[in-house]
Motif scaffolding. Structure first.
Motif, PDB file in Angstrom:
ATOM      1  N   ALA A 156       1.568  15.441  10.026  1.00 51.23           N
ATOM      2  CA  ALA A 156       0.539  15.634   9.066  1.00 51.23           C
ATOM      3  C   ALA A 156       0.001  14.449   8.494  1.00 51.23           C
ATOM      4  O   ALA A 156      -1.142  14.185   7.984  1.00 51.23           O
ATOM      5  N   ARG A 157       0.958  13.437   8.337  1.00 52.83           N
ATOM      6  CA  ARG A 157       0.583  11.937   7.905  1.00 52.83           C
ATOM      7  C   ARG A 157      -0.540  11.327   8.700  1.00 52.83           C
ATOM      8  O   ARG A 157      -1.413  11.048   8.240  1.00 52.83           O
ATOM      9  N   LEU A 158      -0.223  11.438  10.080  1.00 55.78           N
ATOM     10  CA  LEU A 158      -1.237  10.924  10.907  1.00 55.78           C
ATOM     11  C   LEU A 158      -2.470  11.578  10.850  1.00 55.78           C
ATOM     12  O   LEU A 158      -3.430  10.837  11.095  1.00 55.78           O
ATOM     13  N   LYS A 159      -2.405  12.648  10.764  1.00 56.85           N
ATOM     14  CA  LYS A 159      -3.636  13.772  10.834  1.00 56.85           C
ATOM     15  C   LYS A 159      -4.929  13.134   9.658  1.00 56.85           C
ATOM     16  O   LYS A 159      -5.803  13.121   9.949  1.00 56.85           O
ATOM     17  N   ALA A 160      -4.219  12.497   8.680  1.00 63.39           N
ATOM     18  CA  ALA A 160      -5.137  11.885   7.384  1.00 63.39           C
ATOM     19  C   ALA A 160      -5.951  10.901   8.228  1.00 63.39           C
ATOM     20  O   ALA A 160      -7.127  10.581   7.790  1.00 63.39           O
TER      21      ALA A 160
END
Ligand code: ADP
Ligand code: MG
Length: 948
Positions: free
Chosen positions: A859-863
């Motif tokens: 989810a974090r990397l998706k940012a």
């Protein structure tokens, strides 16, 4: 005994979690009881410990025979309560009786009342009302032991006690209003069960099943099952000690002189601590601990909550976990020619864990069978079998188990064990937490609602609970930030008192300059930045401005415009880059652009780096001294070594976090107090920047020049690695170049370098048709420059690098970047990495390859795939992970901030507000209520003040 006990606790908790189906250990509790009791007996030292082992063993032995799940659950709960001391030991007679309890009904209770803490616990309140209880133990008892007649007096008692119950409920309600911590202190500990001499006044219906709880003489109680005499209803051990707000105590009235003296005692050598001899002093020095102050500031690296440790059967791969386990066997395994690895099999009653210590064969004597260890590390799975490699380890310290709770894990060094360190710390912390006067003005604490100093110190090292730790951290972080800012603000005031040469220019000149020099029109953000700088520099107060702008936002144009202010006023300017190569790059492009300077006199630009020949260097130095050189571009050495300026009006520092007070001091020593512009591409949220760089004014380039194509960003799971490599090859085939970042996560640089070399070798094979280069932090600067030069000239196709900080060079032809282990980095940092590409006209791609695929990291990397705004990413980072990723190891100036992860927005905001308020109210901190604070700032930040 404690370690066997601890293992049992884990098993029992698991058993409870799994619904008491007797599956927590293979073969069931009865089978396990044999091994367990042997081990536990070995460890038991005191008679009461042996009694506890007996009691628990017999309960385990009977466990398999119990059919009812509810009753098994009760036994489990009881055992947990006994282990954690929530239930007092029964008398010896009771133990004996309970031992056979599962087989034969115990005799009626006629024991003497036990001297136990008297009160009901709040945890009891969460128990469902009787009618909703799935199985009333009494009814069960009746069902299972039909032959047992009911005690005739029960009904009467039932009635009689209803009134009692009401009274108690009242009492409980009152108690609930009090903070839990206070209540526990009053009651002598968390969750004391309501057994004991007060039994008579406190039965609720439950107590009927607990004849041992009191009622001397009431012998007619007929208890058919030992469990029914036991305490039930406690669900978690220990119940979390909650603390919504930190407790604050009234400030004792201490004479300010005396308080200052005590505080200065922090400067005493650690040698003054009892138990620290010369040897230990040396060891502590390795940790940079020399004084009491250093000692208190040596914070635990982490805390192990022994009550929340995972059992082996529940380990989750890729997570960092702590387990307690026993060595079953170990083996030395020779790998290749010389390296010998130690392989150890651990077990904890729920499963086995295989641990490999690479190259650490000498540990085989430590990991002896049957000894217990705490292991901390990343879990991996091999064929479904949990594994750890080179975990941190510590032999079980019985002390930690005895006071089951949160255990601080300190950084260690040769000659100090975890155990010793904790003991020393406990002594030091206990002593100082009580004595150290709180330097923070009461008004500040009142406004911020933060904890008292002593309390915070104590709970930072030996937290009573998780909330306590959080409050303690808040106070610590706040202090760090506030003290640092006060010192920075004071320094700023100091250097601003020496005037600078004003550098005014008129609009006509500036407009013409910009129009002739830049082949594009400036962005609004660039224009604003230039206006800010012109405004500052026109004043006789030295400018100290931070220009923050994402990679590619056009900071160089701003820097050129700033330097021209000096030139236009007949003064010199300097630009300092972090590396020689970058300086060269800047020199080439800036001198070319400045050729278009309007007017007859063009600025004379020179380069000064260590790569120059001695003769060239001499010429530049001479030119700076006599004023024939107007603008010098080089590394930091430009202002530091034997360079003198005829008249330095303005200095620009590129990519440097901070223009240190020392540098300014050095310049002033040369009679210079130039205007300073610091430029950084590291996006730091505004509040944080203003706090960390309290002496800098801030300008942000929040706009990109037009016409940029965003970098395509993808998250690549391991299975798609080959496809990714093929994509990279296609780009290389078209003449492009690629970065492969293998960011380092190991503690030691040497290990890091080794792993980078390994990765380089692997990638050389993957890209065997291309030229692959390696760049890592352990290389000599000249070596680095060579590699970077080769890459920027296209002589290397694929550059494997450990950190992009190393790559101080712009390579527009590089259009692919792979970032390995991406999940381990902050978004802002990844964004920086990504900024290495997308600098040319070629469409660029960034691959993020996480080495763990947890939903959180995904989810974090998706940012990153969704935004290219570095500040937005930095904000997300800050919210989620504190300031650690944003500040990193590049710390500002003199301060060594700790606990960066706890440096969350609201604390920073608070510290900034309070610092400015204090500074405005009392800039010299001379008011009586600020004296101690002033002293503290001086102690921490002014090395010249001798406080010994
Ligand atoms: P950074 O902020 O990373 O130092 P640079 O100053 O190197 O960015 O600028 C990146 C590129 O953008 C350079 O090639 C520069 O010429 C170009 N550039 C800068 N400002 C503008 C602008 N206003 N319009 C178009 N291109 C610009
Ligand atoms: Mg730049």
């Amino acid at each position: 005994m404690p370690s066997a006990i601890e293992q049992l606790v884990k098993i029992l908790k698991l058993e409870r979690q799994q619904g008491a189906n007797n599956r927590a250990v293979v073969g069931g509790l009865r089978a396990y009881s044999a091994t367990w009791s042997m081990q536990a007996y070995e460890q038991a030292r005191r008679p009461e410990q042996r009694r506890l082992v007996d009691e628990l063993t017999s309960l385990m032995r009977g466990y398999d025979d119990i059919g009812e799940r509810e009753r098994r659950l009760q036994i489990v709960n009881y055992m947990l309560d006994r282990v954690t001391g929530r239930v007092q030991p029964p008398t010896e007679r009771e133990v004996f009786e309970a031992g056979d309890a599962a087989k034969q009904p115990p005799p009626t209770a006629q024991s003497t009342p036990k001297p136990v803490a008297p009160t009901e616990t709040p945890a009891h309140e969460s128990r469902p009302p009787k009618s909703e209880m799935p199985a009333d133990p009494r009814e069960q008892a009746a069902r299972e032991q039909p032959a047992q007649p009911r005690p005739p007096r029960q009904d009467r008692r039932d009635r009689a006690e209803q009134t009692h119950d009401q009274g108690r409920r009242e009492e409980r309600r009152n108690k609930q209003d009090r903070p839990r911590g206070e209540q526990q202190r009053r009651e002598g500990g968390p969750n004391r069960p309501d057994r004991g001499q007060h039994g008579k006044q406190q039965h609720d219906r439950h107590d009927q099943q607990r004849p041992r709880g009191g009622d001397e003489g009431d012998l007619s109680f007929d208890v058919s099952d030992p469990i029914e005499v036991l305490h039930t209803g406690q669900l978690d051990i220990p119940t979390e000690i909650r603390l919504a707000r930190p407790p604050r105590s009234p400030r004792p009235n201490v004479d300010p002189e005396a308080a200052t003296d005590i505080m200065r005692g922090l400067r005493a050598s650690v040698e003054t601590v009892r138990g620290i001899g010369p040897k230990m002093v040396e060891s502590l020095a390795n940790l940079n601990v020399h004084t009491i102050e250093d000692m208190l500031a040596l914070l635990p690296r982490r805390y192990d909550d022994y009550t929340r440790l995972t059992s082996i059967s529940r380990l989750v791969p890729t997570q960092n976990t702590t387990v307690i386990a026993t060595v079953r066997r170990s083996e030395l395994k020779a790998i290749k020619s010389k390296r010998k690895d130690l392989w150890v099999e651990f077990y904890d009653g729920t499963g086995t864990l295989h641990v490999t210590f690479f190259g650490q064969h000498y540990l085989s004597r430590t990991f002896q069978p049957s000894t217990q260890f705490v292991l901390h590390g990343r879990v991996t799975a091999f064929r479904g079998q949990p594994q750890m490699t080179n975990p941190e380890w510590e032999q079980i310290d019985p002390e930690n188990l005895r006071q089951i709770g949160i255990v601080p894990i300190y950084p260690l060094t040769e000659g100090i064990s975890g155990r010793t360190m904790r003991r020393l710390m406990r002594d030091t912390v206990t002593y100082w937490a009580e004595r150290l006067p709180d330097y923070m003005p009461v008004t500040v604490l009142e406004r911020t609602d933060l904890a008292d100093l002593g309390w915070a110190i104590k709970n930072l090292h030996f937290p009573e609970g998780h909330d306590h730790l959080a409050h303690a951290r808040n106070r610590y972080v706040f202090d760090e930030l506030l003290l640092m800012q006060l010192s920075i603000l004071a320094t700023r005031r100091e250097w601003q008192s020496t005037p600078a040469e004003p550098l005014p220019v008129d609009d006509g000149f500036m407009d013409e300059f910009i129009a002739s020099v830049f082949p594009y029109s400036l962005t609004t953000a660039q224009q604003r930045a230039i206006a800010d700088i012109r405004h500052d520099a026109a004043k006789p107060i030295p400018m100290n401005r931070l220009l923050q702008g994402d990679v590619g936002s056009g900071k160089t144009a701003v820097a050129i415009s700033a330097m021209i202010l000096a030139f236009a006023n007949g003064k010199q300017a300097a630009l300092m880059a972090p590396t020689g190569i970058l300086a060269e790059q800047h020199y080439r492009s800036i001198s070319r652009q400045l050729e278009a300077t309007p007017g007859d006199r063009k600025p004379h630009v020179a380069l000064l780096t260590s790569a120059l020949s001695a003769a060239d260097k001499r010429a530049v130095i001479a030119g700076l001294a006599d004023g024939s050189i107007d603008i010098v571009i080089g590394t930091h050495a430009v202002i530091e070594e034997g360079v003198t300026f005829q008249n330095l009006g303005l200095a620009v520092i590129d990519e440097q976090h901070r223009f240190g007070v020392q540098q300014r001091g050095r310049l002033r020593g040369k009679g210079l107090n130039p205007h300073v512009l610091v430029m950084t591409a590291t996006p730091i949220p505004r509040t944080l920047a203003l706090t960390l760089f309290a002496d800098l004014d801030l300008t942000v380039l929040d706009e990109m020049p037009p016409g940029r194509t965003p970098i395509d960003t993808y998250i690549i799971p391991d299975v798609k690695r080959e496809r990714m490599y093929r994509f990279v090859e296609e780009q290389l085939e078209q003449g492009r170049q690629a970065f492969i970042v293998h960011p380092l996560v190991e503690a030691s640089e040497t290990i890091e370098a080794a792993s980078a070399v390994e990765e380089y070798e692997r990638l050389s094979q993957v890209f065997y048709r291309y030229r692959v280069g390696l760049l890592h932090g352990k290389m000599r600067p000249a070596e680095k420059d060579d590699i970077m030069g080769a890459f920027s000239h296209g002589e290397i196709d694929v550059l494997v690098t450990t950190s992009v900080a190393e790559v101080g060079v712009d390579v527009p032809n590089a259009n692919v970047i792979i970032i390995e282990g991406a999940n381990r980095f902050g978004l802002a940092q990844l964004h920086q990495f990504r900024g290495r590409v997308g600098r040319g006209q070629h469409k660029s791609t960034c691959f993020l390859v996480p080495d763990a695929d947890t939903p959180e990291s995904e989810a974090r990397l998706k940012a990153l795939t969704e935004t290219t705004d570095g500040f937005k990413l930095a904000e997300i980072d800050w919210q989620q992970r504190g300031a650690g990723d944003l500040i990193g190891t590049r710390q500002s100036g003199r301060s060594k901030l700790q606990l960066l992860h706890a440096m969350v927005p609201h604390l920073v905001d608070m510290a900034q507000r309070e610092a400015r308020t204090l500074f405005e109210e009392d800039p010299y901190l001379t008011l009586p209520e600020h004296r101690l604070l002033a002293e503290r700032v001086a102690m921490l930040y002014d090395p010249e003040i001798d406080v010994s």
